[in-house]
Scaffold this active site. Structure first.
Site, short mmCIF file in Angstrom:
data_model
loop_
_atom_site.label_atom_id
_atom_site.label_comp_id
_atom_site.label_asym_id
_atom_site.label_seq_id
_atom_site.Cartn_x
_atom_site.Cartn_y
_atom_site.Cartn_z
N ASP A 131 4.00 0.70 -6.09
CA ASP A 131 5.28 0.21 -5.56
C ASP A 131 6.25 0.03 -6.74
O ASP A 131 5.90 0.34 -7.89
CB ASP A 131 5.10 -1.09 -4.76
CG ASP A 131 4.43 -2.19 -5.57
OD1 ASP A 131 4.46 -2.12 -6.82
OD2 ASP A 131 3.88 -3.13 -4.97
N LYS A 139 1.94 -17.34 7.78
CA LYS A 139 1.55 -16.83 6.45
C LYS A 139 2.60 -17.22 5.45
O LYS A 139 3.48 -16.43 5.10
CB LYS A 139 1.39 -15.31 6.50
CG LYS A 139 0.12 -14.86 7.18
CD LYS A 139 0.06 -13.36 7.12
CE LYS A 139 -1.23 -12.88 7.78
NZ LYS A 139 -1.25 -11.44 7.91
C1 R5P Z 1 2.56 -6.77 -5.57
O1 R5P Z 1 3.70 -6.91 -5.92
C2 R5P Z 1 1.48 -6.47 -6.54
O2 R5P Z 1 1.88 -5.53 -7.48
C3 R5P Z 1 0.26 -5.97 -5.83
O3 R5P Z 1 0.56 -4.73 -5.23
C4 R5P Z 1 -0.23 -6.93 -4.79
O4 R5P Z 1 -0.14 -8.22 -5.28
C5 R5P Z 1 -1.63 -6.63 -4.42
O5 R5P Z 1 -2.06 -7.55 -3.44
P1 R5P Z 1 -3.08 -7.08 -2.32
O6 R5P Z 1 -4.20 -6.38 -3.01
O7 R5P Z 1 -3.52 -8.37 -1.65
O8 R5P Z 1 -2.34 -6.19 -1.39
#
Ligand code: R5P
Length: 287
Positions: free
Chosen positions: A167, A193
């Site tokens: 991202d 949440k």
């Molecule tokens: C978000 O901004 C981070 O870069 C990660 O993509 C995110 O924190 C990952 O969290 P999860 O594995 O729970 O989706």
């Protein structure tokens, strides 16, 4: 540049995979934390590098840290803390009225307990390697992106591959590799949440058909972001797919779920795990 080799080192047991510990941490029968630093007086007035992880068991590890820092403050040591993964770093913005932004509070508490500098890795509120004052704490942020990509290169053998950020937050990891990252949108905050939004959509605006892809991010927590990204990469017709994340928490069975979709999964030992094939040790030794 900090010259750790000339400093006194204090190492917590939770860093024993990388250095021999010289702090004793245990519990009283009621669960209270007990800490002993043998030859504590030897650190009085000295520059000290403290190696203490703050994950897993972040709240317990954080209280241990406060006890150690306060003891060193008492004897006027000048402490640099090395904590490779900073918990609470993702909560750097308040969304709801009255919500406590735990990222800055965590850093302020570390500073006020006497830490002069925190060295950490791929810290969420940086989005880049570098150093800055964050609240009361001076933070130096290193990145393991290049090391993960080098390890992936080995695993792809002689074959070419595209490096794709999961991202926008991963854009700094891919900026020297074509600057490709998925466009992520999230739903509104749900009442049940707090501080969390489900992913609405992941979009790709470049072609990956027939190519090998390394999908990279700063962290995998529950894995929901990575799994959503992988769905998209699969649909794009990519050939071999690898996944890399600096901090591999791998909660909710995500290591297995991700592993079933890809050719390999890599993380670093900022958080130890069986998938932590890339070590921060060399980088720490070079500080
Ligand atoms: C978000 O901004 C981070 O870069 C990660 O993509 C995110 O924190 C990952 O969290 P999860 O594995 O729970 O989706």
């Amino acid at each position: 540049m900090l010259n750790i080799s000339y400093m006194l080192k204090l190492v917590s047991p939770n860093f024993s995979d990388l250095f021999a510990p010289n702090i004793e941490i245990g519990n009283f029968p009621d669960g209270n934390t007990h800490i002993r630093i043998p030859k504590l007086e030897a650190y009085a007035g000295k520059e000290v590098t403290l190696f203490h992880r703050l994950y897993p068991n972040q709240n317990t590890a954080f209280f241990e840290l406060l006890l150690i820092l306060e003891a060193l403050k008492e004897i006027e040591s000048k402490v640099t803390l090395v904590s490779p993964y900073l918990p609470y770093a993702r909560h750097d913005k308040a969304i709801l009225e009255g919500e406590i932004t735990s990222a800055s509070v965590t850093c302020n508490l570390i500073a006020r307990a006497g830490c002069q500098k925190l060295i950490t890795f791929d810290c969420h509120f940086f989005n880049e390697k570098g150093e800055k004052q964050y609240g009361d704490l001076f933070v130096q942020n290193f990145s393991m992106g290049e090391e993960l990509i080098a390890a992936a290169r080995e695993l792809f053998g002689q074959e070419k591959f595209e490096v794709v950020g999961l991202d926008k937050g991963a854009a700094y990891l891919v900026k020297n590799y074509g600057n490709k990252f998925l466009k992520k949108s999230r739903k509104a905050y749900g009442e049940d949440k707090i501080g969390y939004r489900d992913i609405e959509e992941m979009a790709i605006d470049f072609d990956l058909a027939g190519r090998n892809v390394l999908l990279i991010d700063d962290m995998i927590s529950t894995g929901s972001t990575m799994l959503a990204g992988l769905e998209k990469i699969k649909q794009s017709g990519a050939k071999k797919i690898g996944v890399a994340a600096v901090h591999g928490l791998f909660l909710a069975g995500s290591a297995e779920k991700i592993g079933k979709m890809v050719d390999f999964v890599l993380s670093t030992d900022t958080v130890p795990s069986p998938l932590a094939k890339v070590s921060i040790k060399e980088k720490i030794n070079k500080l």
